[in-house]
Design an enzyme around this catalytic site. Structure first.
Site, PDB file in Angstrom:
ATOM      1  N   ASP A 178     -18.336  16.256 -37.460  1.00 16.90           N
ATOM      2  CA  ASP A 178     -18.539  16.340 -36.022  1.00 16.90           C
ATOM      3  C   ASP A 178     -19.890  15.717 -35.641  1.00 16.90           C
ATOM      4  OD1 ASP A 178     -18.563  16.943 -33.344  1.00 16.90           O
ATOM      5  OD2 ASP A 178     -18.161  19.075 -33.584  1.00 16.90           O
ATOM      6  N   LYS A 187     -24.238  26.683 -48.935  1.00 16.88           N
ATOM      7  CA  LYS A 187     -24.943  26.620 -47.653  1.00 16.88           C
ATOM      8  C   LYS A 187     -25.110  28.010 -47.050  1.00 16.88           C
ATOM      9  CE  LYS A 187     -22.038  23.989 -45.515  1.00 16.88           C
ATOM     10  NZ  LYS A 187     -21.355  23.066 -44.589  1.00 16.88           N
ATOM     11  N   HIS A 221      -7.634  22.302 -40.366  1.00  8.61           N
ATOM     12  CA  HIS A 221      -8.907  22.845 -40.844  1.00  8.61           C
ATOM     13  C   HIS A 221      -8.681  23.964 -41.856  1.00  8.61           C
ATOM     14  CE1 HIS A 221     -13.172  23.560 -40.784  1.00  8.61           C
ATOM     15  NE2 HIS A 221     -13.010  24.817 -40.418  1.00  8.61           N
ATOM     16  N   GLY A 263      -8.265  15.432 -10.631  1.00 11.39           N
ATOM     17  CA  GLY A 263      -8.211  15.602 -12.075  1.00 11.39           C
ATOM     18  C   GLY A 263      -6.862  16.020 -12.620  1.00 11.39           C
TER      19      GLY A 263
END
Length: 325
Positions: free
Chosen positions: A233, A201, A138, A46
């Site tokens: 997402d 929300k 973000h 890896g």
């Protein structure tokens, strides 16, 4: 006379990791150049190996890598690429992150949590990046996590102008999916000349991506609502927000978001949603399962290429996005 004077010219080199080479190729085309040939592969255990097949000595190097899944592999690959350039005597290294991984972990919500967005910035700086370039972080505070210049690019002008071609502004209402997006939604509202609504929300603090309840603040009855967000997402939150708008009498809903992360059940949720169109940019590769008639992908490559050119020529990146902050 002391010292040595050279007549050398500045040299731009554009590099791409393996996460999203299509976007990097588009950016190179916009710049009128080619990506630097790169040899990259994974060892059996890896570990990642990277070697550039062209010189980077004295060059202004731009390293593109969008942090898509598997996100940790691609962040590590970008760090290794930056380290290789630092050791190859690059003049400057700009890390380009169309999508900044771990951006949602920008503060502590509960005790004993990390601030992973800061850690990613520290890793990039330690690897050798002199500058960061990212699209729609973000939260704006992430710019302060990196100890160096950060160019924050915005997809809002492109997304908003596209929506304006689809629906007459007098029929539109811009909707923020939560309180955290109100400022961005307000900028959409100003650009489109459309009224603003908000979805309030209540989230479950112990369960990720779960909304307990949602209520609409503002008049959306008979309106075409454009739900705006920075990323989608699993699509559970945005589809629930769309349902709340329809329940309050909205005539139609369009979703516009910069980053289509689209993990897990997102494909099924988009297919089954009553939303008429989902509009994303190509900061992340679009999964084959989401090549639907209702999914539109706009290219962010011209914006990234223009920003690269401004940085390389010591111009102003801010001037590209006047009125968007």
């Amino acid at each position: 006379m002391t010292g040595i004077t050279t007549s050398g010219e500045k040299n731009l080199r554009l590099f791409s990791g393996r996460a999203h080479p299509e976007l990097a190729s588009e950016v190179a085309e916009q710049l009128g150049t080619e990506l630097v040939p790169t040899k990259a592969f994974d060892f059996a255990n890896g570990e990642i190996y990277v070697r550039f097949l062209d010189s980077a000595r004295g060059a202004d190097c731009f390293v593109m890598q969008s942090h898509t899944a598997p996100i940790n592999q691609w962040i590590m690959e970008q760090l290794i690429m930056i380290d290789a350039l630092k050791r190859a005597s690059a003049r400057s290294i700009t890390a380009i992150l169309p999508f900044y991984g771990y951006a949602r972990q920008d503060k502590k919500h509960l005790g004993r949590e990390p601030i992973s967005a800061r850690l990613v910035a520290d890793l990039l700086r330690t690897a050798g990046a002199d500058r960061l370039m990212a699209v729609d972080l973000h939260t704006a505070q992430i710019q302060g996590f990196f100890d160096g210049p950060v160019d924050h690019l915005f997809a809002l002008p492109m997304l908003a102008d596209y929506v304006a071609t689809r629906v007459a502004p007098e029929r539109l209402t811009v909707v923020s999916p939560d309180a955290g997006r109100v400022r961005v939604a307000d900028q959409w509202s100003d650009r489109l000349g459309a009224p603003l609504a908000i979805i309030h929300k209540r989230r479950d603090p112990n369960v990720a991506n779960k909304v307990m309840s949602a209520e609409v603040v503002g008049d959306v009855r008979g309106r075409v609502c454009v739900l705006v967000d920075d990323m989608i997402d699993t699509a559970g939150t945005i589809c629930a927000a769309a349902d709340a708008l329809f329940d309050n009498g909205a005539a139609d809903v369009i979703v516009a978001a910069t980053h289509g992360v689209l993990s897990g059940p997102a494909a099924d949720r988009l297919k089954n949603s009553r939303v008429s169109e989902f509009v994303f940019t190509n900061t992340l590769p679009t999964p084959a399962s989401l090549e639907l008639d209702k999914v539109t992908t706009l290219s962010i490559a011209p914006s990234i290429a223009a920003a690269i050119r401004e940085v390389f020529e010591d111009g102003s990146v801010t001037s590209l996005f006047e009125g968007v902050h």
